[in-house]
Enzyme design. Structure first.
Site, PDB file in Angstrom:
ATOM      1  N   HIS A 376       0.835  -1.207   0.000  1.00 59.36           N
ATOM      2  CA  HIS A 376       0.000   0.000   0.000  1.00 59.36           C
ATOM      3  C   HIS A 376       0.866   1.253   0.000  1.00 59.36           C
ATOM      4  CE1 HIS A 376      -3.587   2.422   1.374  1.00 59.36           C
ATOM      5  NE2 HIS A 376      -2.605   3.194   1.834  1.00 59.36           N
ATOM      6  N   GLU A 377       1.865   1.305   0.888  1.00 60.21           N
ATOM      7  CA  GLU A 377       2.693   2.506   0.984  1.00 60.21           C
ATOM      8  C   GLU A 377       3.544   2.705  -0.270  1.00 60.21           C
ATOM      9  OE1 GLU A 377       1.932   4.564   3.092  1.00 60.21           O
ATOM     10  OE2 GLU A 377       0.791   3.277   4.419  1.00 60.21           O
ATOM     11  N   HIS A 380       1.587   4.272  -2.941  1.00 59.59           N
ATOM     12  CA  HIS A 380       1.517   5.741  -2.935  1.00 59.59           C
ATOM     13  C   HIS A 380       2.694   6.341  -3.712  1.00 59.59           C
ATOM     14  CE1 HIS A 380      -1.958   6.469  -0.509  1.00 59.59           C
ATOM     15  NE2 HIS A 380      -1.491   5.839   0.560  1.00 59.59           N
ATOM     16  N   TYR A 391      -4.287  14.605  -3.113  1.00 58.75           N
ATOM     17  CA  TYR A 391      -4.721  13.895  -1.912  1.00 58.75           C
ATOM     18  C   TYR A 391      -5.863  14.635  -1.227  1.00 58.75           C
ATOM     19  CZ  TYR A 391      -4.050  10.376   1.691  1.00 58.75           C
ATOM     20  OH  TYR A 391      -4.218   9.292   2.540  1.00 58.75           O
ATOM     21  N   GLU A 400      -5.952   6.559  -2.388  1.00 59.33           N
ATOM     22  CA  GLU A 400      -5.981   5.531  -1.349  1.00 59.33           C
ATOM     23  C   GLU A 400      -6.463   4.189  -1.903  1.00 59.33           C
ATOM     24  OE1 GLU A 400      -5.165   5.043   1.843  1.00 59.33           O
ATOM     25  OE2 GLU A 400      -4.102   6.946   1.811  1.00 59.33           O
ATOM     26  N   ASP A 466     -10.188  14.321   7.138  1.00 64.58           N
ATOM     27  CA  ASP A 466      -9.579  13.267   6.325  1.00 64.58           C
ATOM     28  C   ASP A 466      -9.477  13.703   4.863  1.00 64.58           C
ATOM     29  OD1 ASP A 466      -8.372  10.810   5.821  1.00 64.58           O
ATOM     30  OD2 ASP A 466     -10.290   9.823   5.416  1.00 64.58           O
ATOM     31  N   HIS A 471      -9.830   8.242   3.130  1.00 65.92           N
ATOM     32  CA  HIS A 471      -9.710   6.878   3.637  1.00 65.92           C
ATOM     33  C   HIS A 471     -11.057   6.176   3.726  1.00 65.92           C
ATOM     34  CE1 HIS A 471      -5.710   8.273   5.112  1.00 65.92           C
ATOM     35  NE2 HIS A 471      -5.388   7.028   4.800  1.00 65.92           N
TER      36      HIS A 471
END
Length: 815
Positions: A376-377, A380, A391, A400, A466, A471
């Protein structure tokens, strides 16, 4: 039926004229898809177009198809060749020599001919590109906005490490201002701004901060750190015993290897927040079994193995060499703690723009180094170097969502025995997982666009909201990918029945990757996601293929666009549109040709599709009349009329918005439009939307107002065969809008007092002032139509005023 209003009633508007191909150009275009701003997001060329535009004429095709002026420039950014023979040349937009942020266009060519162009073009006119605020002053505003206690450039060790890392004695974390043009969150309009890359050390954050170069206000925030959360034998924390590459110094083994790109390295932050002070994890015999200790050092083995597995997936499956496609080194830092010594572990993981960072968790999480979190990271990082999805709001939700897609895809590739469709199941102490792709609702995420659990987007994105629900609303893309992979049937939150044939996770991932890496751009929406994944599937598997059908049906399943049926035709199932409150205003009259209907409030939506359909001829001019009913004060209402000319089940194609304007009149309003000659013959849907919110589109649940649907019969148009045609011709006459009745706040900017005037000079029953964070300000006092703002700090504020029925919002600046 006679019109119940006087002949003196006002005539209004006009519509958004379709930006369609004309003359010789029309013969070159196969499909043109328009964005919300009525600019092309995708233009596909037919055989004549491909013959007309060679790959070497990229800038020519952009200038012609986007109707560029002398002030507009597109400069080459990069060019890539993919696995199926396409070359993709990306261009960055400039206006009067100033870069336009998030505005990129890509020219796609194959065999020396241009196949299509796609991207985001900002139509700018008359913008002053001379700043009145210098970079130093703007940086002060940016730092005030971030409000950190310490920044990376204030740490000499971090500065020295950066110089060494980049092999540049002048390298620094201190932001250097770049003058750009960016679309303001507050106004929705392009503004001249200073852009800063601000990296805060305490509390940790990193983001691009955009400061209006004239007013000094922060107008856009794009987070860089996105939160989620020799061959050695590794006893990993979450994935059992695994083999993983290390290196040998001659005396010890380290979590480093050089066989993948420029290397993969994993370091120990030792429960601190300094990358500079991080050290190697080492082992004497390359059998890393003793790391299952009270310090949870085995989490580092997961991070190192996970980074290698993610690299391998993208290299072997997608043909991508690390996150930048140029072999960039992947560095991971484990045991990171943003506040060392407080006894509480860091409950997060993030990509900071250059490295991966993992906390040890605390009450909610175990160490955040599971395979899907690692992927996941790194996902990004890939997004940053491809689509660069901003974002916030829908683009941030897709940012995301794509990272979760890569979490699932990499986990399926490297550890198929794990629960592919759960994200963070290994690390979550409290819930079964952080997110569920197969059932987003289980973790309070929406599985339908604007459905249950959908978080409202915002013009003031921040960590407190957020960034507009990134998210949460990512659940829509997650569920789309799940349904596309495995198939599903059911009915979604907006009442659309769906049936999707799964194509497998491998094909679904190829389509997602192609859309992200080739077509999507910074400000893309979910509607753009639908357009570009369908195009990606067409590139990979052919027009009209089973894969294209499944991609289309999967979007229908999550509430974005119509379903597809055999041969590329569409099942005409329309999105929902409804006002939630009709206490104060509603549609009370509609007339077009033989249709004339008078009504009261219809609970926010009226389905008149069963009424006798008026005939409208292709190529003819038509006049539509309508009016609003009010229970008291005549508020400003925004009207939009759509006709699905190509009968594809939506209203997003060029020219299908036939009327758009505003009025505060209760009289009959009229507008004229021309039906395109290429509109399909037969019955289709006309939708009227009346809302007090100018941003309401054809697919919305909105607060005040009403939607009505009717059937119209198009005669003399195109035959209903094959794919829905691109629309050519068609127009509406601009007649002009009334001056809107809304809350007036003046003077603006102001230094001590602002005056308020409500529609109809109504009395204010409540007045609330909030700052940019949405926090109520106690030092603003209201009395007798005026607000004392003398005690407020300088900056931008929002004022909410109610007349006892509705609440009006305006922004003002305290000087």
């Amino acid at each position: 039926m006679t019109n119940k209003y006087s002949a003196a009633a006002l005539v209004l508007f006009g519509a958004l004229a379709a930006s369609t191909a004309q003359g010789q150009d029309a013969g070159r275009i196969q499909t043109k898809v328009m964005g919300d701003d009525n600019q092309p997001v995708l233009v596909q060329f037919n055989a004549a177009g491909k013959a007309a535009y060679r790959a070497s004429e990229a800038q020519t095709v952009l200038r012609e198809q986007l109707a560029l002026t002398a002030d507009d420039q597109f400069l080459p950014a990069r060019i890539e060749t993919d696995q199926i023979g396409f070359t993709h040349q990306k261009f960055s937009q400039f206006y009067k020599g100033v870069k336009v942020e998030h505005a990129d266009y890509t020219v796609h060519a194959k065999g020396g001919a241009i196949e299509s162009i796609s991207g985001d073009f900002e139509k700018i006119s008359g913008l002053n590109t001379t700043p009145s605020l210098n970079a130093a002053a703007a940086l002060t505003r940016a730092l005030d906005y971030v409000g950190a206690s310490r920044y990376m450039w204030q740490d000499p060790a971090e500065e020295a490490s950066l110089k060494q890392q980049e092999n540049n004695p002048n390298a620094t974390y201190r932001p250097a201002g770049e003058l750009v043009i960016v679309r303001s969150n507050a106004t929705g309009q392009p503004v001249l701004a200073w852009k800063f890359n601000v990296y805060a050390k305490q509390p940790v954050s990193r983001a691009y901060i955009y400061v209006d170069a004239r007013s000094g206000q922060v107008v856009f925030h794009d987070a860089i750190i996105k939160h989620a959360a020799a061959t050695g034998s590794f006893a990993t924390r979450y994935s059992g015993t695994q083999s993983s590459a290390t290196d040998y110094t001659g005396t010890t083994y380290r979590l480093r290897e050089l066989t993948r790109g420029l290397g993969i390295e994993t370091y120990n932050c030792r429960k601190g927040n300094s990358y500079t002070n991080a050290v190697d994890f080492t082992d004497a015999d390359n059998s890393w079994t003793e790391y299952n200790n009270t310090n949870m050092d085995n989490a580092a083995l997961d991070a190192h193995w996970g980074a290698q597995g993610t690299y391998d997936y993208f290299k072997n499956v997608m043909g991508r060499n690390s996150y930048d496609n140029a072999g960039a080194k992947i560095k991971s830092y484990v045991h990171f703690d943003d506040t060392p010594g407080d006894g509480v572990g860091y409950e997060n993981a993030y990509w900071n723009g250059s490295v991966m960072t993992y906390g040890d968790g605390a009450s909610r999480f175990r160490p955040l180094t599971s395979l899907d979190v690692c992927a996941h990271e790194i996902g990004h990082a890939i997004c940053e170097r491809t689509a660069n999805l901003a974002y916030q709001n829908e683009s941030g939700a897709m940012n995301e969502g794509f990272s979760d897609i890569w979490g699932a895809a990499v986990e399926y590739y490297k550890a198929p025995g794990k629960q592919t469709w759960l994200i963070g199941e290994d690390i979550d102490k409290v819930r079964p997982s952080l997110r569920s792709m197969s059932n987003p609702n289980a973790e309070s995420q929406p599985d339908t666009y604007r459905g249950t659990y959908w978080k409202a987007t915002t013009t003031s994105p921040s960590s407190s909201n957020d960034y507009g629900g990134v998210h949460t609303n990512s659940g829509v893309l997650n569920y789309w990918f799940y349904v596309l992979s495995v198939g599903a049937t059911g009915t979604n939150d907006i009442g659309n029945a769906f049936s999707v044939t799964g194509i497998g996770i491998a094909k679904a991932a190829r389509i997602a990757y192609r859309a992200e890496s080739v077509y999507l751009s910074a400000n893309s929406t979910y509607a753009d996601g639908r357009t570009y994944t369908i195009q990606a599937a067409t590139d990979l598997y052919g027009s009209g293929s089973a894969e294209v059908t499944s991609v289309t049906n999967a979007w229908h399943a999550v509430g974005v666009g119509a379903a597809a049926s055999g041969g590329g035709t569409t099942t005409v199932t329309y999105c929902a549109s409804k006002g939630t409150t009709v206490t104060y205003e509603w549609i009370d009259y509609v007339a077009l040709g033989t249709l004339a209907r008078t009504s009261g409030a219809d609970a926010g939506y009226y389905n008149g599709t069963a009424l006798s359909a008026p005939s409208i001829g292709a190529g003819t001019s038509q006049t539509i009349s309508f009016s609003a009913g009010f229970s008291g004060t005549a508020y400003t209402e925004y009207w939009k009329v759509y006709i699905d000319y190509n009968k594809d089940g939506d209203f997003i194609d060029a020219g299908e918005l036939v009327v758009s304007g505003s009025s505060s009149s209760s009289g009959t309003l009229s507008a004229t439009f021309t039906v395109p000659t290429t509109a399909r013959s037969g019955n289709t849907r006309m939708r009227l939307v009346m809302s007090d919110n100018s941003g309401t589109t054809s697919c919305n649940s909105y607060s005040y107002g009403e939607t009505e649907d009717y059937t119209v019969n198009i005669t003399g148009g195109a035959a209903l065969t094959g794919l829905a045609p691109s629309l050519t011709g068609g127009s509406s006459t601009s007649i002009g809008n009334e001056i809107a009745k809304q809350l007036e706040v003046y003077p603006n900017p102001a230094s001590s007092v602002v005056s308020l005037v409500l529609p109809g000079n109504a009395e204010a029953t409540s007045v609330v002032v909030t700052d940019l964070r949405g926090v109520r300000v106690a030092d603003a006092r209201y009395h007798d139509g005026k607000v004392d703002i003398s005690r407020l700090a300088k900056g931008m504020y929002t004022i909410a005023v109610s007349d006892g029925q509705k609440v009006f919002h305006q922004r003002f600046v305290k000087e």
